[in-house]
Every structure is written in C-alpha cells, then in structure tokens.
Write a protein that holds these residues in place. Structure first.
Motif, short mmCIF file in Angstrom:
data_model
loop_
_atom_site.label_atom_id
_atom_site.label_comp_id
_atom_site.label_asym_id
_atom_site.label_seq_id
_atom_site.Cartn_x
_atom_site.Cartn_y
_atom_site.Cartn_z
N ILE A 30 -4.03 0.61 -2.43
CA ILE A 30 -3.68 -1.10 -1.67
C ILE A 30 -3.57 -1.86 -3.01
O ILE A 30 -4.54 -1.93 -3.77
N LEU A 56 -2.84 -0.08 9.44
CA LEU A 56 -1.74 0.54 8.49
C LEU A 56 -0.95 1.46 9.04
O LEU A 56 -1.06 1.92 10.05
N TYR A 76 0.99 -1.08 0.11
CA TYR A 76 0.08 -0.16 0.19
C TYR A 76 0.71 1.28 0.09
O TYR A 76 2.16 1.40 0.20
N ALA A 115 -3.41 4.59 4.19
CA ALA A 115 -3.21 4.13 2.92
C ALA A 115 -4.12 4.92 1.89
O ALA A 115 -5.41 4.93 2.23
#
Length: 111
Positions: free
Chosen positions: A65, A57, A36, A62
């Motif tokens: 991805i 994350l 990502y 992100a």
C-alpha cells in the motif's frame, strides 16, 4: 399569498440553507490517492476517500500500500477494520505485508 405563508416559506428556506451549510463538513475526504497492490499484482488506486468509516479493499486484499494523502491510515487483515495484526501507514509513505501474513482487507483513516 398571505404574509404568514411568505414568512413561513422564507423561514423554511433559511433553515434549510443553514442545515446544508452546517452539514457540508461531514463529507470531508483525505485529499490525495491511496494505491495498493493485490496478491495477483493488480494495482488499485483510490482517490480522495472519505475520512469517516471503514473502507474495504479489493476482494483479494492488498499486499502493498502507498498512502499518498496528507493523513495517516491503519490497515487491517479483516474486512471490518478489526484485528490485532493491523499496521499503521503514515501519510506519504507505504508498507508491504510480512511474507506469510494474510493480506490487508480494509483500512481506516486517522483524523
């Protein structure tokens, strides 16, 4: 060493072996990688994450991805795998946030 003590030790070893073998399937992973990109264009790669639980994350989240595993993902705008604006990312595919949307902050694995 007495016969009873040896039998007790042997029984304990046998039970411990069975317990370890029985629990070995609990650490299953999603074979492959998840890549990502953060809002600052930093690329992060996660290799074979556990199929259980919620995965957080990077701190900034992100914006893109790539799911290069054999299992599907669900990405969320919150760090605890909740929220109405989740997205489904099938195995061997990818997704990008809609412009103006908050970044994804966590994901879970569909298994």
């Amino acid at each position: 060493m007495s016969v009873h003590r040896r039998l007790g030790t042997a029984s304990g070893v046998a039970l411990l072996t069975l317990a370890v073998v029985g629990c070995s399937g609990l650490d299953r992973t999603a074979a492959g990688t998840i890549r990502y990109e953060t809002p600052h264009e930093l690329e992060v790669t996660v290799t074979s994450p556990s199929v259980k639980g919620c995965h957080v994350l990077a701190q900034d989240g992100a914006t893109k991805i790539e799911n290069l595993t054999a299992v599907d993902l669900i990405v969320y705008p919150t760090p605890d795998c909740t929220g109405e604006d989740s997205s489904y990312v099938p195995a061997r595919s990818g997704d990008t946030i809609v412009p103006g949307s908050p970044p994804w902050r966590s994901y879970s694995i569909v298994h």
